[in-house]
Scaffold this motif. Structure first.
Motif, PDB file in Angstrom:
ATOM      1  N   ARG A  15      14.782 -49.504  92.911  1.00  0.00           N
ATOM      2  CA  ARG A  15      16.124 -49.850  92.441  1.00  0.00           C
ATOM      3  C   ARG A  15      16.353 -51.358  92.558  1.00  0.00           C
ATOM      4  O   ARG A  15      16.818 -52.012  91.624  1.00  0.00           O
ATOM      5  N   GLU A  16      15.967 -51.895  93.704  1.00  0.00           N
ATOM      6  CA  GLU A  16      16.109 -53.336  93.922  1.00  0.00           C
ATOM      7  C   GLU A  16      15.352 -54.107  92.846  1.00  0.00           C
ATOM      8  O   GLU A  16      15.834 -55.085  92.293  1.00  0.00           O
ATOM      9  N   MET A  17      14.148 -53.616  92.575  1.00  0.00           N
ATOM     10  CA  MET A  17      13.290 -54.334  91.643  1.00  0.00           C
ATOM     11  C   MET A  17      13.912 -54.334  90.240  1.00  0.00           C
ATOM     12  O   MET A  17      13.890 -55.346  89.548  1.00  0.00           O
ATOM     13  N   VAL A  18      14.473 -53.195  89.854  1.00  0.00           N
ATOM     14  CA  VAL A  18      15.086 -53.138  88.528  1.00  0.00           C
ATOM     15  C   VAL A  18      16.291 -54.072  88.465  1.00  0.00           C
ATOM     16  O   VAL A  18      16.499 -54.783  87.483  1.00  0.00           O
ATOM     17  N   GLU A  44       9.522 -59.885  93.252  1.00  0.00           N
ATOM     18  CA  GLU A  44       9.243 -61.146  93.939  1.00  0.00           C
ATOM     19  C   GLU A  44       8.029 -61.786  93.307  1.00  0.00           C
ATOM     20  O   GLU A  44       7.012 -61.150  93.095  1.00  0.00           O
ATOM     21  N   SER A  45       8.164 -63.073  93.011  1.00  0.00           N
ATOM     22  CA  SER A  45       7.068 -63.709  92.297  1.00  0.00           C
ATOM     23  C   SER A  45       6.113 -64.410  93.250  1.00  0.00           C
ATOM     24  O   SER A  45       5.023 -64.801  92.876  1.00  0.00           O
ATOM     25  N   GLY A  46       6.549 -64.586  94.518  1.00  0.00           N
ATOM     26  CA  GLY A  46       5.703 -65.321  95.452  1.00  0.00           C
ATOM     27  C   GLY A  46       5.888 -66.828  95.307  1.00  0.00           C
ATOM     28  O   GLY A  46       5.315 -67.613  96.070  1.00  0.00           O
ATOM     29  N   ARG A  47       6.660 -67.246  94.329  1.00  0.00           N
ATOM     30  CA  ARG A  47       6.898 -68.680  94.159  1.00  0.00           C
ATOM     31  C   ARG A  47       8.167 -69.097  94.886  1.00  0.00           C
ATOM     32  O   ARG A  47       9.204 -68.444  94.762  1.00  0.00           O
ATOM     33  N   LEU A  48       8.084 -70.153  95.646  1.00  0.00           N
ATOM     34  CA  LEU A  48       9.266 -70.642  96.345  1.00  0.00           C
ATOM     35  C   LEU A  48       9.796 -71.864  95.606  1.00  0.00           C
ATOM     36  O   LEU A  48       9.037 -72.677  95.105  1.00  0.00           O
ATOM     37  N   VAL A  49      11.109 -71.980  95.532  1.00  0.00           N
ATOM     38  CA  VAL A  49      11.664 -73.242  95.022  1.00  0.00           C
ATOM     39  C   VAL A  49      12.692 -73.748  96.022  1.00  0.00           C
ATOM     40  O   VAL A  49      13.294 -72.972  96.758  1.00  0.00           O
ATOM     41  N   MET A  50      12.823 -75.103  96.034  1.00  0.00           N
ATOM     42  CA  MET A  50      13.772 -75.683  96.959  1.00  0.00           C
ATOM     43  C   MET A  50      15.067 -75.928  96.207  1.00  0.00           C
ATOM     44  O   MET A  50      15.078 -76.515  95.126  1.00  0.00           O
ATOM     45  N   LEU A  51      16.140 -75.455  96.783  1.00  0.00           N
ATOM     46  CA  LEU A  51      17.447 -75.702  96.169  1.00  0.00           C
ATOM     47  C   LEU A  51      17.864 -77.141  96.489  1.00  0.00           C
ATOM     48  O   LEU A  51      17.321 -77.749  97.424  1.00  0.00           O
ATOM     49  N   PRO A  52      18.813 -77.688  95.732  1.00  0.00           N
ATOM     50  CA  PRO A  52      19.220 -79.076  95.956  1.00  0.00           C
ATOM     51  C   PRO A  52      19.598 -79.365  97.419  1.00  0.00           C
ATOM     52  O   PRO A  52      19.271 -80.425  97.937  1.00  0.00           O
ATOM     53  N   GLY A  96      18.286 -78.157  99.982  1.00  0.00           N
ATOM     54  CA  GLY A  96      17.165 -78.076 100.908  1.00  0.00           C
ATOM     55  C   GLY A  96      16.744 -76.657 101.286  1.00  0.00           C
ATOM     56  O   GLY A  96      15.710 -76.449 101.908  1.00  0.00           O
ATOM     57  N   GLU A  97      17.534 -75.646 100.857  1.00  0.00           N
ATOM     58  CA  GLU A  97      17.154 -74.282 101.220  1.00  0.00           C
ATOM     59  C   GLU A  97      16.052 -73.796 100.286  1.00  0.00           C
ATOM     60  O   GLU A  97      16.020 -74.134  99.110  1.00  0.00           O
ATOM     61  N   PHE A  98      15.110 -72.992 100.825  1.00  0.00           N
ATOM     62  CA  PHE A  98      14.068 -72.404  99.988  1.00  0.00           C
ATOM     63  C   PHE A  98      14.481 -71.012  99.548  1.00  0.00           C
ATOM     64  O   PHE A  98      14.978 -70.236 100.355  1.00  0.00           O
ATOM     65  N   ILE A  99      14.291 -70.695  98.328  1.00  0.00           N
ATOM     66  CA  ILE A  99      14.431 -69.297  97.931  1.00  0.00           C
ATOM     67  C   ILE A  99      13.225 -68.896  97.099  1.00  0.00           C
ATOM     68  O   ILE A  99      12.537 -69.731  96.519  1.00  0.00           O
ATOM     69  N   GLU A 100      12.976 -67.571  97.104  1.00  0.00           N
ATOM     70  CA  GLU A 100      11.858 -67.096  96.320  1.00  0.00           C
ATOM     71  C   GLU A 100      12.373 -66.736  94.937  1.00  0.00           C
ATOM     72  O   GLU A 100      13.436 -66.123  94.782  1.00  0.00           O
ATOM     73  N   VAL A 101      11.599 -67.094  93.944  1.00  0.00           N
ATOM     74  CA  VAL A 101      12.017 -66.807  92.576  1.00  0.00           C
ATOM     75  C   VAL A 101      11.757 -65.332  92.273  1.00  0.00           C
ATOM     76  O   VAL A 101      10.692 -64.802  92.585  1.00  0.00           O
ATOM     77  N   HIS A 102      12.741 -64.665  91.734  1.00  0.00           N
ATOM     78  CA  HIS A 102      12.546 -63.288  91.296  1.00  0.00           C
ATOM     79  C   HIS A 102      12.369 -63.267  89.794  1.00  0.00           C
ATOM     80  O   HIS A 102      13.184 -63.802  89.067  1.00  0.00           O
ATOM     81  N   GLU A 103      11.276 -62.638  89.372  1.00  0.00           N
ATOM     82  CA  GLU A 103      11.040 -62.569  87.937  1.00  0.00           C
ATOM     83  C   GLU A 103      11.611 -61.266  87.395  1.00  0.00           C
ATOM     84  O   GLU A 103      11.444 -60.223  88.013  1.00  0.00           O
ATOM     85  N   PRO A 104      12.252 -61.319  86.260  1.00  0.00           N
ATOM     86  CA  PRO A 104      12.753 -60.069  85.695  1.00  0.00           C
ATOM     87  C   PRO A 104      11.583 -59.176  85.298  1.00  0.00           C
ATOM     88  O   PRO A 104      10.490 -59.662  84.983  1.00  0.00           O
ATOM     89  N   LEU A 105      11.827 -57.867  85.347  1.00  0.00           N
ATOM     90  CA  LEU A 105      10.769 -56.931  84.953  1.00  0.00           C
ATOM     91  C   LEU A 105      10.631 -56.897  83.439  1.00  0.00           C
ATOM     92  O   LEU A 105      11.581 -57.153  82.715  1.00  0.00           O
ATOM     93  N   SER A 106       9.444 -56.523  82.988  1.00  0.00           N
ATOM     94  CA  SER A 106       9.276 -56.285  81.553  1.00  0.00           C
ATOM     95  C   SER A 106      10.100 -55.053  81.199  1.00  0.00           C
ATOM     96  O   SER A 106      10.333 -54.195  82.056  1.00  0.00           O
ATOM     97  N   PRO A 107      10.563 -54.961  79.956  1.00  0.00           N
ATOM     98  CA  PRO A 107      11.352 -53.783  79.573  1.00  0.00           C
ATOM     99  C   PRO A 107      10.574 -52.489  79.830  1.00  0.00           C
ATOM    100  O   PRO A 107      11.137 -51.482  80.219  1.00  0.00           O
ATOM    101  N   GLN A 108       9.241 -52.544  79.626  1.00  0.00           N
ATOM    102  CA  GLN A 108       8.425 -51.340  79.839  1.00  0.00           C
ATOM    103  C   GLN A 108       8.515 -50.890  81.293  1.00  0.00           C
ATOM    104  O   GLN A 108       8.739 -49.733  81.597  1.00  0.00           O
ATOM    105  N   LYS A 109       8.319 -51.861  82.181  1.00  0.00           N
ATOM    106  CA  LYS A 109       8.317 -51.536  83.602  1.00  0.00           C
ATOM    107  C   LYS A 109       9.703 -51.042  84.017  1.00  0.00           C
ATOM    108  O   LYS A 109       9.833 -50.047  84.741  1.00  0.00           O
ATOM    109  N   ALA A 110      10.726 -51.752  83.569  1.00  0.00           N
ATOM    110  CA  ALA A 110      12.090 -51.371  83.936  1.00  0.00           C
ATOM    111  C   ALA A 110      12.386 -49.963  83.445  1.00  0.00           C
ATOM    112  O   ALA A 110      12.989 -49.151  84.152  1.00  0.00           O
ATOM    113  N   TYR A 111      11.894 -49.641  82.257  1.00  0.00           N
ATOM    114  CA  TYR A 111      12.124 -48.304  81.725  1.00  0.00           C
ATOM    115  C   TYR A 111      11.416 -47.276  82.602  1.00  0.00           C
ATOM    116  O   TYR A 111      11.974 -46.245  82.968  1.00  0.00           O
TER     117      TYR A 111
END
Ligand code: HEM
Ligand code: FES
Lengths: 528, 330
Positions: free
Chosen positions: A438-441, A446-454, A456-471
């Motif tokens: 449910r969380e994933m949809v 989780e993409s494993g990629r970290l980005v730094m916010l302006p 200084g906080e780090f967050i992990e980038v979440h990639e949207p699911l493909s429509p196939q996977k979400a379905y």
């Protein structure tokens, strides 16, 4: 047209003019089969059955199913001059004096183990994916029948060579027969042709092993496969797959090449085991005599759970009025296995009674999406596992430096306590997995990629699911609990029987789910 | 039925494999398949060579496997290679070169159409009516009777599966008062002095002259003799009188399910059955101290005859071996 094509055409024409088979064949050859590794388990069962037929037939050419006493004079020197049954002597002959005989014996035995292991794995696949639901209940029951017969067939098979180990197994089977109240000793006498061991049971179980049971197997397997064919195979859910279609590869050529090829792979693998892995070296055990026994006597694995149950049974017998009832044999040897197999056979009907679901199902469940069923399966598996462990208690005790006493008490308590624990834990795991889906949809993976916010906080980038996977993660249905009818059609209050209450309770348990994302929730996410 | 919150995006579109687009890749795949098939052919060559060329008793030493029979090993490996690589070739062929377009077929409900079902019921009713099964109760009943009775004949035919029926025989052995104990193997009579303290021996009864011992005899007669120091016994007076100078005799056939009770632990004076680990205390007349057996092993009263050989003082006073319904266990 080439000559070969012309010849083939002539044959096809000849057959079709006499049978009208062309129409049927055309449909058949383009029949669609869904593809998934777990669908190969049933194939392994079928192929090892064919291997058993082939290798078994080879063995019958030399095996002498007779308990006539002979003096051994073959090339295995350690037993020279020893008195033994013709059955045992001929098995030695196959092993040492027929070229390829030992190989065939080992292939036959390994194929039997694979046959049963694959059957159990196949059954678990069918169970955990809900493939037994309407319209496939009949095939489930045939399957339970095949498993039961398989266990019996295997047991009779390793009893044939009449060595010390197999004779011990027969002795135990005889004791189970004798323990049946009222008719037990008669039953045993009729089977053995008199007192144990007599001179008749090897020829008798031979007929059962090579003719009767394989015949029943053939009939049941045919029915099983015809139903699969006719009802079409189930498929896993996914984009483009619905209850109304079947997606896969056509029989000709892809499926045929893969399935045919797979037969050779299974056969080759079994032959490899037969070549390098020794199994059932009956010459080490010696011929059967009731007064001796090999240390660490162990049945084949598919009998081990029964053995484990018998071993853990408390020593209870009832003695009254000059009669004896051996609960210590009846309960583990007949009553519990009887209950287990009956429940297993009835499971599709029990489940549909609880959920009230009487519709056809051709899309499989992911095990996590039916937490209750998955937990029930885990519970049953745990039960069998504990009994299996106890079946090997003597070996475990030696290997792990434990006392048999410790293992016995672990099993006696574990057999009651561990299955319910497995149920609860498995159900929790399923629900946790559903939550993760449910969380994933909703939030992407989780993409494993970290980005730094302006700031200084780090967050992990979440990639949207493909429509196939979400379905795929949201297409399953979640059945609501049954509301037990409190009034009948005419509005008269129904008496609330214990059965109805039980059903309502189970139905509530069966419908416990993590709600999947709704359309509204998904819309909301899109706006962000 | 809960709704699907996300629309079905439909089947993913087909992704071309290398060999689909590139003729060179296709050629390569073809060669790979051919190599797999050729490997199988080599396997058969190995098989034939082992069958005719490797003697049946040829041993070789291999790491991991140890010393193995070369004939059987290479025969098996040859067969394994020949079969396995046919399979690998076929599967590789299917995977790389055969069309891999998924096909969609429709499914219809198993249930017949309503009118077909109605027609079916009507047919049954009509045809049934023409036979008059409903009206002619006499025929129906006599047919039922004859079918039921005919079903009995195969059961009756099975009666001769056993010439004898179980009776007293189940409770009897070949041990009588005065029957000598013979060593097994060896068939020699034994004197008490032959058995040291701590020793255990398996014995069988001396059978009347001319009677050949069968497995059926052994299945009930097998006996264990154990000698301990007399003061170690913890028996009532009667049971103590059944022993002789510290020698005690028990049926070797387990009272649980009939396995041979083969393990004797000298230090604890326990007998252990390897089948389900029932454990019996020798000092207390084989009382069950562990495991599923519900009864002690039957004890045979022993003494010596005029020549000083060990004999049975009387028959067993109960049936040996596993329990059965008619067994009088009180
Ligand atoms: C389908 C299931 C079958 C199973 C599970 C099965 C299992 C077994 C097993 C475990 C053995 C003992 C082998 C050993 O280690 O010595 C055996 C022996 C034997 N089986 Fe089967 N078998 C099956 C079918 C057949 C068929 C179809 C035939 C014949 C047409 C056959 C003929 C024999 C013979 C002759 C032996 C005794 C010879 C020997 O043990 O070397 N079996 N079977
Ligand atoms: S037969 Fe001896 S313990 Fe079961």
């Amino acid at each position: 047209m080439k000559a070969r094509e012309r010849a083939a055409g002539a044959v096809a024409n000849y057959v079709d003019e006499r049978t009208g088979a062309a129409k049927w064949m055309k449909k058949t050859l383009t029949k669609v089969f869904p593809d998934h590794w777990s669908f190969m388990l049933g194939e392994i069962v079928l192929y090892s059955f064919i291997i058993l037929l082939l290798s078994g037939t080879f063995l019958t050419f030399w095996f002498d199913p007779s308990m006539r006493e002979v003096e051994y004079e073959g090339s295995y020197e350690a037993l020279e001059g020893v008195h033994m049954s013709a059955a045992y002597a001929s098995t030695l002959h196959i092993s040492f004096d027929v070229r390829g005989g030992l190989l065939m014996r080992q292939i036959h035995h390994w194929a039997a183990l694979i046959f049963l292991a694959a059957m159990v794995a196949h059954l678990l696949r069918v169970f955990f994916t809900g493939a037994f639901r309407k319209p496939r209940e009949m095939n489930w029951i045939i399957g339970v029948g095949l498993l039961t017969l398989g266990i019996v067939e295997g047991f009779l098979g390793y009893s044939l060579p009449d060595d010390l180990l197999s004779g011990t197994g027969i002795r135990i089977a005889e004791a189970i027969m004798q323990a049946i109240p009222v008719v037990g000793s008669y039953l045993s006498y009729f089977v053995f042709g008199g007192a144990f061991p007599g001179e008749l049971f090897i020829p008798r179980i031979y007929t059962a092993h090579v003719l009767l049971i394989p015949g029943i197997f053939l009939a049941l397997i045919t029915a099983h496969l015809m139903l699969v064919w006719y009802q079409k195979h189930t498929q896993y859910p996914g984009p483009g797959r619905t209850e109304k279609n079947v997606v896969g590869y056509p029989l000709l050529p892809v499926y045929m090449a893969k399935a045919g090829g797979f037969f050779f792979i299974v056969f080759g693998f079994t032959a490899f085991l037969g070549a390098v892995a020794q199994i059932n070296p009956i010459w080490v055990y010696g011929p059967y005599t009731p007064a001796q026994i090999g240390a660490g006597s162990q049945p084949d694995w598919y009998m081990g759970w029964l053995d484990g149950l018998v071993r853990m049974s408390p020593p209870i017998e009832t003695h009254a009025l000059g009669y004896t009832i051996s609960w210590n044999i009846l309960i583990p040897g007949l009553i519990i296995p009887g209950i287990l197999f009956t429940l297993m056979a009835l499971y599709p009907f029990i489940e549909s009674w609880i959920t009230g679901d009487k519709r056809e199902h051709h899309l499989l469940d992911r095990p996590r999406n039916n937490p209750n069923r998955t937990a029930i399966g885990a519970m049953a598996l745990t039960f069998v596992l504990v009994t299996l462990i106890n079946g090997g208690n003597d070996l475990l005790a030696v290997h792990f430096d434990l006392s048999i006493n410790q293992i016995m008490w672990f099993s006696r308590i574990g057999v009651f306590v561990l299955p319910p624990i497995a149920f609860v834990v498995t159900k929790r795991i399923c629900l946790a997995l559903q939550r993760a889906d449910r969380e994933m949809v909703l939030h992407g993976k989780e993409s494993g990629r970290l980005v730094m916010l302006p700031h200084g906080e780090f967050i992990e980038v979440h990639e949207p699911l493909s429509p196939q996977k979400a379905y795929q993660l949201t297409s399953h249905e979640q059945l609501p609990a049954l509301s037990a009818p409190e009034t009948d059609e005419r509005g008269v209050a129904l008496p609330k029987g214990i059965r109805q209450k039980l059903r309502a309770r189970w139905s509530r348990a069966a419908s416990e789910q993590i709600a999947k994302p709704t359309v509204e929730e998904l819309k909301e996410i899109e706006h962000h | 039925m809960s709704l699907q919150p996300i629309q079905d995006p439909g089947l993913p579109s087909h992704v071309n494999r290398k060999a689909d687009a590139d003729p060179k890749a296709a050629k390569r795949a073809e060669q790979q398949v051919a190599i797999l098939f050729l490997t199988s052919a080599l396997g058969t060559v190995l098989f034939i060579f082992s069958y005719v060329g490797v003697p049946q008793d040829q041993l070789i030493f291999l790491p991991i496997l140890g010393t193995t029979n070369a004939h059987q090993l290479f025969l098996g490996l040859g067969l394994a290679i020949s079969l396995f690589f046919i399979g690998m070739g076929a599967v590789h062929w299917a995977k790389t070169l055969m069309p891999d377009h998924e096909v969609v077929d429709v499914r219809k409900e198993q249930r017949s159409k309503d009118e077909d079902r109605a027609a079916f019921v009507a047919t049954i009713k009509e045809q049934g009516a023409t036979a008059g099964l409903g009206r002619r109760t006499l025929i129906k009943r006599t047919l039922g009777l004859s079918l039921g009775l005919a079903g009995l004949s195969p059961l009756l035919l099975l009666r001769d599966c056993s010439a004898e029926l179980p009776g007293e025989e189940l409770a009897q052995t070949n041990w009588r008062a005065g029957t000598r104990l013979l060593t097994d193997p060896g068939d020699r009579p034994i004197k008490p002095g032959d058995l040291e303290v701590g020793a255990v021996a398996q014995v069988l009864p001396l059978l009347p002259a001319g009677r050949k011992r069968t497995l059926n005899d052994i299945a009930k007669d097998a006996l264990l003799l154990i000698r301990i120091r007399p003061e170690e016994f913890n028996l009532d007076a009667e049971r103590l009188s059944w022993t002789y100078q510290g020698i005690i005799a028990f049926s070797k056939i387990c009272s649980h399910m009939g396995c041979a009770v083969a393990l004797y632990e000298q230090s604890t004076k326990h007998l252990l059955c390897p089948c389900h680990q029932s454990t019996f205390d020798v000092t207390r007349a084989a009382k069950v101290i562990f495991g599923p057996a519900a009864r002690p092993l039957p004890q045979l009263p022993i003494s010596v005859d005029s020549e000083g050989y060990l004999v049975a003082a009387s028959p067993f006073n109960e049936a040996v071996g596993p329990s059965y319904w008619e067994r009088d266990s009180e």
